[in-house]
Design a protein around this motif. Structure first.
Motif, short mmCIF file in Angstrom:
data_model
loop_
_atom_site.label_atom_id
_atom_site.label_comp_id
_atom_site.label_asym_id
_atom_site.label_seq_id
_atom_site.Cartn_x
_atom_site.Cartn_y
_atom_site.Cartn_z
N MET A 56 0.97 -1.18 -0.20
CA MET A 56 0.01 0.11 0.02
C MET A 56 1.04 1.22 0.08
O MET A 56 0.48 2.31 -0.61
CB MET A 56 -0.93 0.00 1.25
CG MET A 56 -2.02 -0.79 0.99
SD MET A 56 -3.30 -0.79 2.36
CE MET A 56 -2.42 -1.39 3.76
N LEU A 59 2.29 1.85 -3.30
CA LEU A 59 1.50 2.32 -4.51
C LEU A 59 0.74 3.57 -3.80
O LEU A 59 -0.19 3.99 -4.70
CB LEU A 59 0.26 1.34 -4.45
CG LEU A 59 0.74 -0.19 -5.02
CD1 LEU A 59 -0.47 -0.90 -5.09
CD2 LEU A 59 1.00 -0.10 -6.53
N ASN A 60 1.22 4.25 -2.93
CA ASN A 60 0.69 5.56 -2.35
C ASN A 60 -0.85 5.36 -2.08
O ASN A 60 -1.52 6.41 -2.24
CB ASN A 60 1.06 6.71 -3.35
CG ASN A 60 2.39 6.93 -3.36
OD1 ASN A 60 3.27 6.89 -2.50
ND2 ASN A 60 2.68 7.32 -4.52
N ASP A 61 -1.23 4.13 -1.50
CA ASP A 61 -2.79 3.81 -1.13
C ASP A 61 -2.86 3.74 0.20
O ASP A 61 -3.83 2.80 0.53
CB ASP A 61 -3.14 2.68 -2.20
CG ASP A 61 -4.64 2.67 -2.02
OD1 ASP A 61 -5.36 3.84 -1.90
OD2 ASP A 61 -5.29 1.39 -2.36
N THR A 142 5.64 7.28 6.48
CA THR A 142 4.30 7.60 6.44
C THR A 142 3.95 8.99 7.35
O THR A 142 4.75 9.05 8.17
CB THR A 142 3.54 6.20 6.73
OG1 THR A 142 3.88 6.19 8.24
CG2 THR A 142 3.70 5.01 6.05
#
Length: 249
Positions: A56, A59-61, A142
Motif C-alpha cells: 500500500m 502504491l501510495n494507497d 508515512t
C-alpha cells in the motif's frame, strides 16, 4: 525359579489424575503449531499484513490513519484466525487423534476448556505480532495520523483472540475440518454479505468480521463487543454440548 514381587503401594490411577489446566493449554498451543497447516496459517496471519502495508505504501494507497489501516488488515487476519481455531478442534476428529487426547484426559469439558484457552492465547499472540509488524512497516516514511493507534492495537488483540476461540467452537461442534471451514466461510463471506446488502442494520448486529472492523476503527464499542461476545459464547457452548454426546469411532 522364583519371581520377586515388589511390595510397593500402587500409585494413583491414571484416570484420576488431573493435569493442570495451564499445562493442557500449553499442549494445545503446541499441537496447533506442530502441524503443517497450523504453521502455514499462523505464519501467513503474522507476516502477510506487513507485506500488505508495504504494498500500500509503495502504491501510495495507505489509509488515512493507523486505526483504519489496522482495522482493514486485522479483519483479514481474523479470517485466518478462525481457521486456526477450527483446525485445533475439528482437525483432531478428522485425523482420529482425538482418541488419544480423550484417553489421556477423559474429561471432555476439561479438554475443550484447554483448547479454548490455548486458542485465545495463540490468537492474541498472533494479533500482537500483526500489530507490531504492521506498525513497524507503516512507521517508515508515512505521515498519516497515529491517533488512537494504541486503542486500535488493544482492540485487534482482543478481537483476534475472540475469533480464534469462535473457530475452535465451530470446529468442536462440527468435528470435520473441511466441512467446518467451508461452512464457516460460506456464512461469513457469502451469507453475511448478502444479509448486509439486504438488511444493513441486521448485518451490523450479527456479522463478526464487520464487528471486528468497527471495534478496531473506533466506532461505538458496545455493539461490536456484544456481537463478538455473542459469537464466542454461542460457538463455545455449542462445541461443549455436541462434544459431550459425540461417540468416538
Amino acid at each position: 525359579m522364583t519371581t520377586a514381587v515388589l511390595d510397593r503401594a500402587p500409585g494413583p490411577a491414571v484416570a484420576g489424575r488431573r493435569p493442570p489446566l495451564a499445562r493442557l493449554t500449553g499442549l494445545e498451543i503446541r499441537k496447533s503449531l506442530s502441524t503443517r497447516s497450523g504453521i502455514a496459517l499462523t505464519g501467513a496471519a503474522a507476516v502477510l499484513p506487513a507485506g500488505a502495508v508495504a504494498l500500500m505504501l509503495a502504491l501510495n494507497d495507505a489509509p488515512p490513519n493507523a486505526a483504519t489501516m489496522l482495522a482493514l488488515l486485522g479483519t483479514l487476519v481474523g479470517m485466518l484466525l478462525i481457521a486456526v481455531g477450527v483446525l485445533a478442534t475439528a482437525g483432531e476428529w478428522t485425523h482420529g487423534t482425538v482418541q488419544t487426547t480423550f484417553l489421556a484426559v477423559p474429561r471432555r469439558d476439561r479438554v475443550l476448556a484447554a483448547k479454548y484457552a490455548g486458542m485465545a492465547v495463540l490468537g492474541a499472540a498472533i494479533s500482537a505480532v500483526v500489530v507490531g509488524t504492521t506498525y513497524a512497516v507503516a512507521a517508515v516514511g508515512t505521515d498519516f495520523s497515529w491517533d488512537r493507534a494504541g486503542i486500535a492495537a488493544i482492540a485487534t488483540v482482543g478481537a483476534g483472540a475472540a475469533l480464534t476461540v469462535v473457530g475452535a467452537g465451530i470446529g468442536a461442534a462440527i468435528a470435520n475440518a473441511p466441512a467446518a471451514l467451508t461452512g464457516t466461510y460460506l456464512v461469513l463471506l457469502v451469507g453475511m454479505t448478502v444479509l448486509s446488502g439486504a438488511k444493513p442494520d441486521w448485518g451490523k448486529k450479527v456479522d463478526p468480521l464487520s464487528a471486528m472492523f468497527d471495534l478496531i476503527q473506533g466506532d461505538a464499542a458496545a455493539r461490536p463487543i456484544a456481537v463478538l461476545a455473542g459469537w464466542l459464547v454461542t460457538t463455545a457452548v455449542a462445541g461443549v454440548v455436541v462434544t459431550r454426546h459425540r461417540a468416538i469411532s
